[in-house]
Design a protein around this motif. Structure first.
Motif, PDB file in Angstrom:
ATOM      1  N   ARG A   1      35.249  45.695  40.487  1.00 12.50           N
ATOM      2  CA  ARG A   1      34.707  45.517  41.612  1.00 12.50           C
ATOM      3  C   ARG A   1      35.024  44.969  43.064  1.00 12.50           C
TER       4      ARG A   1
ATOM      5  N   CYS B   1      44.958  39.093  35.002  1.00 14.50           N
ATOM      6  CA  CYS B   1      44.587  39.625  36.361  1.00 14.50           C
ATOM      7  C   CYS B   1      44.017  38.139  36.693  1.00 14.50           C
TER       8      CYS B   1
ATOM      9  N   CYS C   1      38.028  42.307  42.282  1.00 21.73           N
ATOM     10  CA  CYS C   1      38.860  42.252  42.262  1.00 21.73           C
ATOM     11  C   CYS C   1      38.906  41.843  43.746  1.00 21.73           C
TER      12      CYS C   1
END
Length: 68
Positions: A7, A54, A10
């Motif tokens: 995270r 991603c 991200c």
């Protein structure tokens, strides 16, 4: 297959969730949330695609469960 997400890396791109919303979601801040850390075999190809797509390379896939 085991999935985890970083995270901290991200950037809220949402590609993971768009690829397989059964495994990934986003929290109120837009950061990735792993809903299913050990997805079903029929999800594996989509999970690998989500990791590939991603932009922050925040998704990690392993064949073993995480330690600890």
């Amino acid at each position: 297959m085991w999935v985890r997400a970083d995270r901290e890396r991200c950037i809220s791109g949402g590609r993971c969730m768009a690829t397989t919303s059964d495994v990934f979601d986003q929290d109120d801040d837009g950061l990735v949330v792993v809903l299913t850390p050990s997805p079903a075999p029929e999800e594996e190809a989509r999970v690998r695609r989500a990791a590939f797509l991603c932009p922050a390379q925040a998704i990690r896939i392993s064949e073993r469960p995480p330690e600890g």
